[in-house]
Design a protein around this motif. Structure first.
Motif, mmCIF file in Angstrom:
data_model
loop_
_atom_site.group_PDB
_atom_site.id
_atom_site.type_symbol
_atom_site.label_atom_id
_atom_site.label_comp_id
_atom_site.label_asym_id
_atom_site.label_seq_id
_atom_site.Cartn_x
_atom_site.Cartn_y
_atom_site.Cartn_z
ATOM 1 N N ASN A 104 9.313 -35.908 -10.711
ATOM 2 C CA ASN A 104 8.694 -35.617 -11.996
ATOM 3 C C ASN A 104 7.313 -36.232 -12.132
ATOM 4 O O ASN A 104 6.445 -35.672 -12.802
ATOM 5 C CB ASN A 104 9.610 -36.072 -13.135
ATOM 6 N N LYS A 107 5.163 -33.763 -9.706
ATOM 7 C CA LYS A 107 5.062 -32.354 -10.077
ATOM 8 C C LYS A 107 4.876 -32.102 -11.577
ATOM 9 O O LYS A 107 4.467 -31.011 -11.971
ATOM 10 C CB LYS A 107 6.312 -31.595 -9.606
ATOM 11 N N ARG A 108 5.149 -33.095 -12.406
ATOM 12 C CA ARG A 108 4.993 -32.907 -13.843
ATOM 13 C C ARG A 108 3.976 -33.874 -14.468
ATOM 14 O O ARG A 108 3.556 -33.708 -15.596
ATOM 15 C CB ARG A 108 6.336 -33.086 -14.552
ATOM 16 N N TYR A 123 -1.773 -34.285 -10.079
ATOM 17 C CA TYR A 123 -0.508 -33.558 -10.154
ATOM 18 C C TYR A 123 -0.710 -32.086 -10.495
ATOM 19 O O TYR A 123 0.194 -31.273 -10.324
ATOM 20 C CB TYR A 123 0.437 -34.217 -11.150
ATOM 21 N N THR A 124 -1.906 -31.723 -10.978
ATOM 22 C CA THR A 124 -2.170 -30.313 -11.247
ATOM 23 C C THR A 124 -2.144 -29.494 -9.958
ATOM 24 O O THR A 124 -1.874 -28.293 -9.994
ATOM 25 C CB THR A 124 -3.530 -30.132 -11.940
ATOM 26 N N ALA A 127 1.774 -29.846 -8.424
ATOM 27 C CA ALA A 127 2.764 -29.053 -9.159
ATOM 28 C C ALA A 127 3.145 -27.774 -8.424
ATOM 29 O O ALA A 127 4.246 -27.244 -8.605
ATOM 30 C CB ALA A 127 2.216 -28.697 -10.549
ATOM 31 N N HIS A 128 2.251 -27.274 -7.562
ATOM 32 C CA HIS A 128 2.505 -26.014 -6.851
ATOM 33 C C HIS A 128 3.363 -26.214 -5.601
ATOM 34 O O HIS A 128 3.762 -25.240 -4.961
ATOM 35 C CB HIS A 128 1.176 -25.368 -6.447
ATOM 36 N N LYS A 170 -2.827 -30.898 -20.691
ATOM 37 C CA LYS A 170 -1.939 -30.141 -19.805
ATOM 38 C C LYS A 170 -1.736 -28.715 -20.301
ATOM 39 O O LYS A 170 -1.686 -27.764 -19.499
ATOM 40 C CB LYS A 170 -0.586 -30.848 -19.677
ATOM 41 N N ASP A 176 1.903 -25.007 -13.602
ATOM 42 C CA ASP A 176 2.923 -25.612 -12.750
ATOM 43 C C ASP A 176 3.703 -24.585 -11.936
ATOM 44 O O ASP A 176 4.811 -24.869 -11.473
ATOM 45 C CB ASP A 176 3.884 -26.473 -13.573
ATOM 46 N N THR A 198 -2.011 -27.464 -2.573
ATOM 47 C CA THR A 198 -0.962 -28.342 -3.103
ATOM 48 C C THR A 198 -1.310 -29.790 -2.758
ATOM 49 O O THR A 198 -2.118 -30.423 -3.430
ATOM 50 C CB THR A 198 0.427 -27.941 -2.560
#
Length: 311
Positions: A104, A107-108, A123-124, A127-128, A170, A176, A198
């Protein structure tokens, strides 16, 4: 009349605060979807190198890139961020985190406590990536030596120091969605696209940003001012200097840091090369293949060099 006005103002304030609280709420935690698949730390090392984790999280000014005690200062227009300790130390690093905590975070962009991380943590892009790759990365990090010591607190002025505000950021700038291979492209190209977009998070540095710090989508990979204010990050589309480079040139640069004209990478890119040099030749070739395919995009104009004053 005054009482009615005050009541109306109070209602509007409550509704406004409620809307703010709702909009800035951290996203729902992502569940690990395949816990029955055993994480692979050997593959996690590949992800570690592709992501250049040591570039930011290694303790500055020491030779061991696997000493992940953090502390690197990351200047930006919004203040100075400090890379955290991501070693397995239970007190100061991520040794007390669960696998779900790590997934989390990556990826979040949310902490184990449920608060937003600032997007200086890219993380942007992460997230992929697939959850399994993130799990493999976590498994690899747990094999490294713990390092004690916490990084300094971020030095951010108001209102940029309010983590809750990142929720709105965000909503505006974070996608995401998982990476989807392009079936019309060969396997090598798709591998390169995955690594670049990524864990490689190349666009995070090689793209100009708007006033709120979001990447300008129309100029993705087109370069721009270095966030630290001391240079200019090059355009890596076919409109930039890489238009004159071959795939082999890019591959060799990722391995050695040497450009076709004999110059060497410096600054932050030198730290990146310490990681990409550890990748397999196939992965470097895949990255080169994808980067070379990027269509030409006009980037922001470079600032004119100041003429040297007479001595």
């Amino acid at each position: 009349m005054l009482r009615r006005i005050l009541v109306l103002v109070g209602v509007v304030a409550v509704l406004g605060f409620g809307a703010y609280w709702w909009l800035t709420e951290p996203p729902a935690r992502l569940a690990v979807s395949e816990p029955f698949v055993t994480p692979n730390p050997v593959h996690g090392e590949v992800i570690f190198d592709a992501g250049g984790c040591a570039s930011c999280h290694a303790v500055p000014n020491q030779p061991d890139r696997l000493k992940l005690g953090g502390g690197l200062a990351i200047p930006s227009p919004f203040g100075t961020f400090y890379a955290p300790n991501i070693s397995p130390d239970r007190a100061d690093g991520i040794g007390g985190w669960s696998e779900n905590d790590f997934v989390n975070a990556v990826k979040r962009g949310i902490s184990p406590e449920g608060t937003h991380y600032f997007p200086a943590f890219p993380y942007t892009s992460y997230a992929h990536a697939t959850v399994q790759d993130v799990r493999d990365l976590f498994a690899y990090l747990k094999t490294l030596a713990p390092v004690s010591g916490r990084s300094p607190d971020h030095d951010l002025p108001f209102p940029f120091d309010i983590r809750r505000n990142v929720g709105i950021w965000k909503l505006l700038f974070m996608d995401d969605s998982l990476f989807v291979p392009n079936q019309s492209r060969p396997t090598q190209w798709n591998r390169g696209a995955y690594l670049v977009n990524t864990f490689g998070h190349c666009a995070e540095c090689h793209s100009p940003r708007n006033l709120l710090g979001g990447i300008r989508a129309a100029q993705r990979f087109a370069g721009g001012p270095d966030p630290d204010g001391k240079g200019f990050v090059p355009n890596i589309t076919q409109k930039g200097e890489l238009a004159q480079w071959s795939e082999k040139d890019i591959d060799y640069f990722l391995e050695t840091g040497q450009t076709p004209d004999g110059d060497n990478a410096g600054g932050a890119m030198a730290r990146v090369i310490r990681n990409t040099s550890q990748l397999s030749s196939d992965d470097r070739a895949a990255i080169a293949n994808y980067v070379k395919s990027l269509p030409p995009v006009e980037g922001p104009p470079r600032p004119k060099k100041k003429e040297a004053k007479d001595q």
